[in-house]
Design an enzyme around this catalytic site. Structure first.
Site, PDB file in Angstrom:
ATOM      1  N   TYR A 291       0.836  -1.207   0.000  1.00  0.00           N
ATOM      2  CA  TYR A 291       0.000   0.000   0.000  1.00  0.00           C
ATOM      3  C   TYR A 291       0.869   1.255   0.000  1.00  0.00           C
ATOM      4  O   TYR A 291       1.577   1.530   0.972  1.00  0.00           O
ATOM      5  CB  TYR A 291      -0.880  -0.034   1.243  1.00  0.00           C
ATOM      6  CG  TYR A 291      -2.038   0.920   1.238  1.00  0.00           C
ATOM      7  CD1 TYR A 291      -3.260   0.542   0.703  1.00  0.00           C
ATOM      8  CD2 TYR A 291      -1.928   2.185   1.786  1.00  0.00           C
ATOM      9  CE1 TYR A 291      -4.335   1.404   0.712  1.00  0.00           C
ATOM     10  CE2 TYR A 291      -3.006   3.058   1.800  1.00  0.00           C
ATOM     11  CZ  TYR A 291      -4.200   2.660   1.261  1.00  0.00           C
ATOM     12  OH  TYR A 291      -5.264   3.528   1.280  1.00  0.00           O
ATOM     13  N   TYR A 341      -5.743   6.526  -6.865  1.00  0.00           N
ATOM     14  CA  TYR A 341      -5.966   6.164  -5.469  1.00  0.00           C
ATOM     15  C   TYR A 341      -7.321   5.512  -5.257  1.00  0.00           C
ATOM     16  O   TYR A 341      -8.348   6.088  -5.591  1.00  0.00           O
ATOM     17  CB  TYR A 341      -5.861   7.414  -4.594  1.00  0.00           C
ATOM     18  CG  TYR A 341      -5.812   7.093  -3.119  1.00  0.00           C
ATOM     19  CD1 TYR A 341      -4.748   6.363  -2.603  1.00  0.00           C
ATOM     20  CD2 TYR A 341      -6.811   7.502  -2.253  1.00  0.00           C
ATOM     21  CE1 TYR A 341      -4.673   6.054  -1.262  1.00  0.00           C
ATOM     22  CE2 TYR A 341      -6.749   7.201  -0.896  1.00  0.00           C
ATOM     23  CZ  TYR A 341      -5.685   6.483  -0.408  1.00  0.00           C
ATOM     24  OH  TYR A 341      -5.608   6.176   0.925  1.00  0.00           O
TER      25      TYR A 341
END
Lengths: 406, 138
Positions: A291, A341
């Site tokens: 991440y 995102y």
């Protein structure tokens, strides 16, 4: 191999474009993403009876997406959360399908992360009032502690102090992910960057420069999970769920009561569970998705999950290991730093495509799994992609993960 | 006095005393009378042994910077005109950590992890005083 191996698989993935701005509702985008994931799998939405999603009060309920797609649901739950939610909802799916609560599942995220509510709670139209929601936030927001970057910056600063790592090593993550994005037609930021570009980029919240930080995009993405037996009749090579963790927490989630090492993150507590359940070791993993809300969140996760020794993650990322042609590529899509995102789901989707050997690049035969592996011609397929680890990050104290195989 | 645009605390039964002491320029934190744990932020019971008999202990008001962020971009009201500002964890001499602002003059990079700091009280509004920290000599 572990107890889950071969029982459940990811059969379909899909998403909208990354938009800035979308000029669309989260509902409209969510419908598109779920429909695309179903088309990819070769299953009709009406033949799916479970839907879950995650949001931070910025999205649409699964029940309304299900209604728009004519689904007759047996399970519909939306959970609160951002990063680390995807892998946690994969765990939900495994449990629900095992228990027989539904027969298959679609997971989605839909967010106007650029034009609507932005990370840190500000709208693009201007700052929104800070509304304390708990004693904890109350005591932090007073001091201007409002965004994820500000928060994770403190862990990064202490990590740099404790390990003596050259902070410029963070730049190697930004550079590698941007290179990968240059091979990804879906990515928002595709122009390669150099270390000079990285070092010249402005501070946003030291230790983070703008190139340490993820993009903000409007997007929806979805994945379809089915038991093995259902996958036989579907379109794509199944990608099996080998194991995972679901929001494993470090001790003391608010950390300031007793935590002293701020960068001993939740992945350290999930590591043994992840590999124990999956029945493989770090050496068996061909590629990772870590991440990358920030360069540092990738760095510290690779260390927490045991891909780099304590204090050596900087060397790991600087060595070329994470490059698409390195020993263990990380985020071949370009990730949140350069693709767009999504609070994590798109990195799982990329791993699924890589494990199918069907990275959606510019190779003419990609849909049949034929790749040139010529980066100069835009090939994004990782050469050896049999097993992938997805390392989800919520905060320092929260992490979810899963290991997938073809 | 200029209008105060930043968020203000909403004291509740668990935190009311903390803010009352701050207003009188005292930094006091709750300590569990059963197991002696000192903790922050305040809450109504001890997070270690769950005892709810707490006493409010006066801190010396000195400590060191544990970690920090230097914020250069913040569009929120009250903070946007103040960048760059620093917040971080301060480890008090009594071995408890507080998230707070670290005040400085000039170059923010002079503030480093391990720097010695001391409490100062910012009378933000007639009702609210915030404990903050600044560098101290030695």
């Amino acid at each position: 191999m572990g107890p889950l191996t071969d029982k459940f698989c990811i059969a379909g993935v899909g998403e909208t474009k990354h938009m800035r701005p979308s000029n669309r509702t989260t509902h409209s985008m969510g419908v598109e993403a779920v429909k695309r994931a179903c088309e990819d799998a070769g299953i009709r939405p009406q033949d799916i009876d479970g839907i879950t999603s995650y949001n931070i009060g910025d999205s649409t309920a699964g029940t309304s997406i299900g209604s728009s797609l004519g689904m007759r649901l047996n399970y519909a739950v939306d959970i609160q959360g951002g990063g680390s939610s995807t892998e946690a909802l994969i765990a939900h799916a495994v449990g629900l399908l095992t228990g027989g609560y539904c027969k298959n599942m679609v997971i989605f995220r839909s967010m106007n992360g650029r034009s609507g509510r932005r990370p840190g709670g500000q709208a693009l139209s201007g700052p929104t009032p800070v509304t304390p929601i708990s004693t904890y936030d109350n005591f932090n927001q007073l001091y201007g502690f409002l965004s994820p970057g500000q928060r994770f910056g403190m862990s990064c600063m202490r990590y740099l102090k404790d390990t003596g790592m050259d902070p410029n090593k963070l730049g190697h993550i930004a550079i590698a992910h941007r290179k990968h994005a240059s091979l990804n037609p879906k990515a928002v930021m595709r122009t390669p960057i150099t270390m000079d570009d990285y070092l010249a980029s402005r501070w946003v919240s030291k230790p983070f420069r703008i190139l340490d930080m993820c993009l903000e995009t409007d997007v929806s993405a979805a994945i379809v999970i089915v038991p093995r037996e259902q996958a036989y009749d579907l379109r794509q090579p199944p990608v099996y769920i080998m194991g995972g963790t679901a929001r494993t927490m470090a001790d003391n989630p608010l950390w300031n009561y007793s935590r002293d090492v701020i960068h001993y993150v939740a992945g350290n507590y999930g590591r043994q569970r992840l590999f124990g359940m999956s029945g493989v070791t770090q050496h068996d993993i061909d590629l990772t998705s870590s991440y990358d809300a920030f360069t540092f969140t990738t760095l510290i996760q690779l260390e927490a999950y045991g891909f780099a020794k304590p204090g050596e993650a900087g060397e790991y990322v600087a060595s070329g290991m994470i490059d698409i042609d390195g020993r263990r590529p990380n985020n071949p899509s370009g990730g949140h730093l350069s693709e767009g995102y999504t609070h994590g789901i798109s990195m799982v989707i990329e791993n699924v495509r890589q494990l199918r050997h069907r990275a959606d690049d510019t190779c003419p035969g990609w849909q049949q799994g034929r790749h040139t592996y010529d980066r100069a011609k835009g090939c994004r397929q990782v050469k050896k992609a049999e097993i992938a680890a997805c390392l989800g990050w919520g905060t320092e104290t929260m992490s979810s993960s899963c290991i997938l195989r073809r | 006095m200029a209008e105060y645009l930043k968020p203000v605390p909403t004291p509740d039964p668990d935190t009311k005393k903390f803010w009352e002491y701050a207003k009188s320029h005292e930094l006091r934190l709750p300590r569990c009378t059963a197991c002696s744990l000192l903790f922050y932020p305040p809450q109504g019971l001890c997070p270690r042994c769950l005892g709810d008999a707490l006493e409010w202990v006066k801190m010396r008001g000195t400590g060191v910077v544990y970690s920090m962020s230097v914020v250069y971009a913040n569009r929120s009201k009250g903070f946007k005109d103040e960048v760059p500002y620093i917040f971080g964890y301060v480890t008090l001499d009594e071995d408890v950590q507080m998230l707070t602002n670290i005040l400085f003059k000039g170059d923010p990079f002079q503030v480093k992890i391990g720097a010695a700091v001391e409490v100062v009280f910012d009378d933000a509004t007639p009702q609210v005083t915030l404990p903050k920290f600044r560098l101290r000599a030695g």
